[in-house]
Motif scaffolding. Structure first.
Motif, PDB file in Angstrom:
ATOM      1  N   ARG A   1       0.654  -1.298   0.027  1.00 31.02           N
ATOM      2  CA  ARG A   1      -0.139  -0.122  -0.117  1.00 31.02           C
ATOM      3  C   ARG A   1       0.837   1.317  -0.094  1.00 31.02           C
ATOM      4  NH1 ARG A   1      -3.109   3.413   3.330  1.00 31.02           N
ATOM      5  NH2 ARG A   1      -5.155   3.748   2.105  1.00 31.02           N
ATOM      6  N   GLY A   2       2.128   1.314   0.584  1.00 31.29           N
ATOM      7  CA  GLY A   2       3.060   2.427   0.433  1.00 31.29           C
ATOM      8  C   GLY A   2       3.425   2.418  -0.646  1.00 31.29           C
ATOM      9  N   TYR A   3       3.681   1.495  -1.607  1.00 34.97           N
ATOM     10  CA  TYR A   3       4.216   1.657  -2.798  1.00 34.97           C
ATOM     11  C   TYR A   3       2.836   2.143  -3.463  1.00 34.97           C
ATOM     12  CZ  TYR A   3       5.853   0.019  -7.554  1.00 34.97           C
ATOM     13  OH  TYR A   3       5.981  -0.374  -8.705  1.00 34.97           O
ATOM     14  N   LEU A   4       1.769   1.825  -3.570  1.00 38.57           N
ATOM     15  CA  LEU A   4       0.668   2.658  -4.172  1.00 38.57           C
ATOM     16  C   LEU A   4       0.427   3.950  -3.811  1.00 38.57           C
ATOM     17  CD1 LEU A   4      -1.917   2.345  -5.748  1.00 38.57           C
ATOM     18  CD2 LEU A   4      -3.232   1.688  -3.704  1.00 38.57           C
ATOM     19  N   LEU A   5       0.715   4.336  -2.765  1.00 41.91           N
ATOM     20  CA  LEU A   5       0.611   5.624  -2.101  1.00 41.91           C
ATOM     21  C   LEU A   5       1.659   6.494  -2.731  1.00 41.91           C
ATOM     22  CD1 LEU A   5      -0.563   5.225   1.555  1.00 41.91           C
ATOM     23  CD2 LEU A   5      -2.196   6.280  -0.387  1.00 41.91           C
ATOM     24  N   ARG A   6       2.740   5.879  -3.194  1.00 46.74           N
ATOM     25  CA  ARG A   6       3.893   6.767  -3.652  1.00 46.74           C
ATOM     26  C   ARG A   6       3.712   6.975  -5.015  1.00 46.74           C
ATOM     27  NH1 ARG A   6       8.292   5.527  -6.802  1.00 46.74           N
ATOM     28  NH2 ARG A   6       8.393   3.517  -6.403  1.00 46.74           N
ATOM     29  N   HIS A   7       3.145   5.962  -5.757  1.00 45.07           N
ATOM     30  CA  HIS A   7       2.820   6.333  -7.045  1.00 45.07           C
ATOM     31  C   HIS A   7       1.564   7.082  -7.373  1.00 45.07           C
ATOM     32  CE1 HIS A   7       5.522   3.554  -9.445  1.00 45.07           C
ATOM     33  NE2 HIS A   7       5.489   2.846  -8.183  1.00 45.07           N
ATOM     34  N   LEU A   8       0.771   7.267  -6.052  1.00 48.04           N
ATOM     35  CA  LEU A   8      -0.242   8.484  -6.522  1.00 48.04           C
ATOM     36  C   LEU A   8      -0.064   9.549  -5.968  1.00 48.04           C
ATOM     37  CD1 LEU A   8      -3.208   6.183  -4.927  1.00 48.04           C
ATOM     38  CD2 LEU A   8      -2.832   6.839  -7.347  1.00 48.04           C
ATOM     39  N   GLY A   9       1.434   9.838  -5.546  1.00 46.77           N
ATOM     40  CA  GLY A   9       1.947  11.029  -4.930  1.00 46.77           C
ATOM     41  C   GLY A   9       1.485  11.643  -3.718  1.00 46.77           C
ATOM     42  N   ARG A  10       0.985  10.420  -2.993  1.00 47.75           N
ATOM     43  CA  ARG A  10       0.593  10.858  -1.744  1.00 47.75           C
ATOM     44  C   ARG A  10       1.793  10.462  -0.662  1.00 47.75           C
ATOM     45  NH1 ARG A  10      -5.218   7.927  -1.698  1.00 47.75           N
ATOM     46  NH2 ARG A  10      -4.855   7.841   0.472  1.00 47.75           N
ATOM     47  N   LEU A  11       2.879  11.270  -0.799  1.00 46.13           N
ATOM     48  CA  LEU A  11       4.175  11.148  -0.168  1.00 46.13           C
ATOM     49  C   LEU A  11       4.185  10.837   1.388  1.00 46.13           C
ATOM     50  CD1 LEU A  11       6.813  12.785  -2.532  1.00 46.13           C
ATOM     51  CD2 LEU A  11       5.870  10.508  -2.712  1.00 46.13           C
ATOM     52  N   ASP A  12       3.545  11.688   2.161  1.00 48.75           N
ATOM     53  CA  ASP A  12       3.416  11.794   3.288  1.00 48.75           C
ATOM     54  C   ASP A  12       2.706  10.225   4.044  1.00 48.75           C
ATOM     55  OD1 ASP A  12       4.852  14.082   3.803  1.00 48.75           O
ATOM     56  OD2 ASP A  12       3.109  15.098   4.043  1.00 48.75           O
ATOM     57  N   GLU A  13       1.771  10.040   3.319  1.00 48.51           N
ATOM     58  CA  GLU A  13       0.976   8.787   3.657  1.00 48.51           C
ATOM     59  C   GLU A  13       1.784   7.545   3.381  1.00 48.51           C
ATOM     60  OE1 GLU A  13      -3.256   8.937   2.687  1.00 48.51           O
ATOM     61  OE2 GLU A  13      -2.762  10.310   1.383  1.00 48.51           O
ATOM     62  N   ALA A  14       2.495   7.682   2.222  1.00 47.49           N
ATOM     63  CA  ALA A  14       3.381   6.188   1.760  1.00 47.49           C
ATOM     64  C   ALA A  14       4.463   6.248   2.850  1.00 47.49           C
ATOM     65  CB  ALA A  14       3.795   6.864   0.332  1.00 47.49           C
ATOM     66  N   ARG A  15       4.961   7.301   3.293  1.00 45.47           N
ATOM     67  CA  ARG A  15       6.032   7.237   4.355  1.00 45.47           C
ATOM     68  C   ARG A  15       5.778   6.671   5.428  1.00 45.47           C
ATOM     69  NH1 ARG A  15       9.511  12.601   7.253  1.00 45.47           N
ATOM     70  NH2 ARG A  15      11.002  11.079   8.241  1.00 45.47           N
ATOM     71  N   ALA A  16       4.530   7.106   6.040  1.00 46.17           N
ATOM     72  CA  ALA A  16       3.968   6.651   7.195  1.00 46.17           C
ATOM     73  C   ALA A  16       3.627   5.004   7.205  1.00 46.17           C
ATOM     74  CB  ALA A  16       2.545   7.231   7.917  1.00 46.17           C
ATOM     75  N   GLU A  17       2.997   4.586   6.081  1.00 42.67           N
ATOM     76  CA  GLU A  17       2.805   3.286   5.840  1.00 42.67           C
ATOM     77  C   GLU A  17       4.006   2.473   5.424  1.00 42.67           C
ATOM     78  OE1 GLU A  17      -0.963   1.181   4.865  1.00 42.67           O
ATOM     79  OE2 GLU A  17      -0.217   2.330   6.337  1.00 42.67           O
ATOM     80  N   LEU A  18       4.962   2.924   4.919  1.00 38.88           N
ATOM     81  CA  LEU A  18       6.103   1.914   4.760  1.00 38.88           C
ATOM     82  C   LEU A  18       7.093   1.897   5.903  1.00 38.88           C
ATOM     83  CD1 LEU A  18       6.976   3.579   1.232  1.00 38.88           C
ATOM     84  CD2 LEU A  18       6.340   0.953   1.791  1.00 38.88           C
ATOM     85  N   THR A  19       7.046   3.124   6.845  1.00 39.45           N
ATOM     86  CA  THR A  19       7.750   3.001   7.974  1.00 39.45           C
ATOM     87  C   THR A  19       7.042   1.977   8.870  1.00 39.45           C
ATOM     88  OG1 THR A  19       8.463   5.482   7.989  1.00 39.45           O
ATOM     89  CG2 THR A  19       8.583   4.394   9.825  1.00 39.45           C
ATOM     90  N   ALA A  20       5.928   1.922   9.154  1.00 36.21           N
ATOM     91  CA  ALA A  20       5.004   0.728   9.754  1.00 36.21           C
ATOM     92  C   ALA A  20       5.405  -0.469   9.519  1.00 36.21           C
ATOM     93  CB  ALA A  20       3.755   1.075   9.760  1.00 36.21           C
ATOM     94  N   ALA A  21       5.298  -0.732   8.098  1.00 39.20           N
ATOM     95  CA  ALA A  21       5.607  -1.826   7.556  1.00 39.20           C
ATOM     96  C   ALA A  21       7.119  -2.634   7.733  1.00 39.20           C
ATOM     97  CB  ALA A  21       5.323  -1.802   5.900  1.00 39.20           C
ATOM     98  N   ARG A  22       7.918  -1.399   7.496  1.00 36.70           N
ATOM     99  CA  ARG A  22       9.333  -1.992   7.727  1.00 36.70           C
ATOM    100  C   ARG A  22       9.535  -2.223   9.115  1.00 36.70           C
ATOM    101  NH1 ARG A  22      13.635   2.796   8.072  1.00 36.70           N
ATOM    102  NH2 ARG A  22      12.309   3.214   9.810  1.00 36.70           N
ATOM    103  N   ASP A  23       9.103  -1.782  10.018  1.00 36.97           N
ATOM    104  CA  ASP A  23       9.101  -1.814  11.550  1.00 36.97           C
ATOM    105  C   ASP A  23       8.534  -3.136  11.995  1.00 36.97           C
ATOM    106  OD1 ASP A  23      10.708   0.433  11.680  1.00 36.97           O
ATOM    107  OD2 ASP A  23       9.005   1.713  12.695  1.00 36.97           O
ATOM    108  N   GLN A  24       7.430  -3.403  11.364  1.00 35.74           N
ATOM    109  CA  GLN A  24       6.788  -4.642  11.602  1.00 35.74           C
ATOM    110  C   GLN A  24       7.364  -6.052  11.043  1.00 35.74           C
ATOM    111  OE1 GLN A  24       2.756  -4.180  10.213  1.00 35.74           O
ATOM    112  NE2 GLN A  24       2.193  -2.558  11.572  1.00 35.74           N
ATOM    113  N   LEU A  25       8.154  -5.780   9.824  1.00 41.91           N
ATOM    114  CA  LEU A  25       8.626  -6.799   9.163  1.00 41.91           C
ATOM    115  C   LEU A  25      10.031  -7.179   9.972  1.00 41.91           C
ATOM    116  CD1 LEU A  25       7.682  -6.022   5.432  1.00 41.91           C
ATOM    117  CD2 LEU A  25       7.154  -7.970   6.589  1.00 41.91           C
ATOM    118  N   ALA A  26      10.735  -5.942  10.241  1.00 38.21           N
ATOM    119  CA  ALA A  26      11.869  -6.288  11.176  1.00 38.21           C
ATOM    120  C   ALA A  26      11.658  -6.955  12.579  1.00 38.21           C
ATOM    121  CB  ALA A  26      12.687  -4.939  11.411  1.00 38.21           C
TER     122      ALA A  26
END
Length: 429
Positions: free
Chosen positions: A283-308
């Protein structure tokens, strides 16, 4: 972990133990079908029982023939299968050591009880540990070990072995072999909707990355029909996650988001934390391509931390790389470079990620005013991507490389880069 049963006990001794445990004499067990003397020879091991006698004794003892032959306690197959399911949830939730120990223990016991289908499942689960730790070569080897017993496995498991094996081939830069194997399995006619859905799901990502959007869309549409008949929620969830990639690539962002939301819901309800976190990454990838960068950053940070947190190295590396793309677009080039450097060793295990990371570092160099380094890295990324037949990524890299060369005044080289990009685009279908 220890389960019931004595797997090394001779057959005759087992019959004697079961007989005496019931308080029966040899005559009481043997008659009326056989005489006591013959049973005595069977119990001492001096005469093997015929198949007919084995079936007779099993029926008298209230067992199946294989339960008697292999010393299987009643219900052991269901017990071992449930243990593997529980171990898989452990793996999904980051308890990797506990899962690996359980898989090894069940696999050994299944082999002793001659339960080939369960041993195959245990081998597959051991491959999943390698997959989660981003050991692509180890995962492929373990999957091939599992495939030795695939003839006894249920259709869904055979399909999942092929799914993961093809994923390993794709990550190692052999997209053509990955797709060919999946298409051959589909052409052979999978035995049930779960198996067919699993194979179609595995086909989508390599087709998209190779630029085969029409074929990927056909797979997604066929998968959507199959999902209604499928019985495994995790397979349906994986399909929705992969189908979102098709809808995003074809300009249907709302549909992509709907698929990701449904996938995340299904994974969460099954306790599959790793896969739910991968949905957030997607979903972070999708949001980046839609130009919603702040939302993408939040989603990707959460995903990265959970996966770690759950030890999913492949997902952690991928989400970090995607986060770096977002930070570069937000003007934080130094942070983007730092994020990539932190996972560079992990990314080198996957050709697709290595090409993307190299391209991103080229863009970072360009943003930091180092055109020579940018050009070198973009060339390197383009060669990685074209060698691996990643046509979509190669086209984007070729455009960036051509622009970088043009801005440096190297017009002939820029034209050559654009030409090679066009060749990649033509090779997509």
């Amino acid at each position: 972990m220890t389960y019931r049963g004595e797997m090394t006990e001779p057959l005759g001794a087992r019959i004697r133990r079961l007989r005496t445990g019931r308080g029966w004499t040899q005559r009481e067990l043997a008659e009326p079908g056989y005489d006591r003397g013959f049973l005595a020879k069977v119990e001492t091991g001096s005469r093997p029982p015929s198949e007919e006698m084995l079936a007779y004794l099993a029926q008298r003892l209230g067992l199946t023939v294989d339960e008697l032959r292999f010393g299987r306690p009643p219900g052991i197959a269901e017990e071992l299968r449930a243990a593997l399911d529980e171990g898989y949830r452990d793996l999904e939730q980051g308890r990797i050591a506990a899962a690996e120990e359980r898989f090894a223990s069940v696999g050994k016991q299944a082999a002793g009880y001659h339960l080939d289908d369960i041993e195959c499942y245990a081998r597959f689960c051991q491959a999943e540990v390698k997959w989660q730790l981003f050991d692509v070569s180890g995962a492929q080897e373990a999957l091939e070990h599992a495939e030795e017993l695939a003839g006894a496995a249920p259709p869904w498991l055979r399909a999942m072995i092929v799914h993961r094996w093809s994923g390993c081939r794709f990550q190692r830069g052999d997209a053509g072999t990955a797709i060919a194997r999946l298409e051959a399995e589909l052409a052979a006619g999978p035995a049930d909707p779960d198996a067919e859905l699993c194979l179609l799901t595995a086909l989508i990502h390599p087709l998209v990355e190779m630029g085969g959007l029409h074929r990927a869309r056909r797979a997604a549409e066929a998968g959507r029909r199959l999902a209604r008949a499928a019985t495994r929620p995790d397979f349906v969830a994986r399909f929705h996650r992969q189908a979102s990639q098709v809808w995003q690539a074809t300009g249907h962002a709302d549909r992509a988001d709907e698929d990701l939301t449904e996938a995340c819901r299904l994974f969460a309800s099954a306790g599959f934390d790793r896969d739910a976190a991968r949905c957030r990454w997607a979903r972070g990838y999708l949001l980046r391509h839609l130009g919603r960068l702040d939302e993408a950053r939040a989603e990707l940070t959460a995903a990265r931390d959970q996966l770690a947190a759950i030890g999913a190295d492949e997902g952690f590396a991928g989400a970090t790389l995607e986060l770096a793309e977002v930070r570069l677009r937000q003007g934080a080039a130094a942070e983007a470079a730092s994020l990539v450097s932190a996972v560079r060793d992990l990314l080198s295990r996957d050709v697709e990620s290595l090409g993307e990371a190299t391209s991103l570092l080229g863009q970072v160099a360009q943003a930091q005013g180092d055109p020579e380094t940018a050009t070198r890295l973009l060339r390197e990324a383009f060669e990685i991507q074209t060698t691996a037949s990643l046509h979509g990524a190669a086209v984007s890299t070729a455009l960036r490389l051509g622009d970088a060369l043009r801005h440096r005044g190297h017009l002939d080289e820029a034209i050559e880069a654009y030409r090679r990009g066009l060749e990649s685009a033509a090779g997509a279908e």
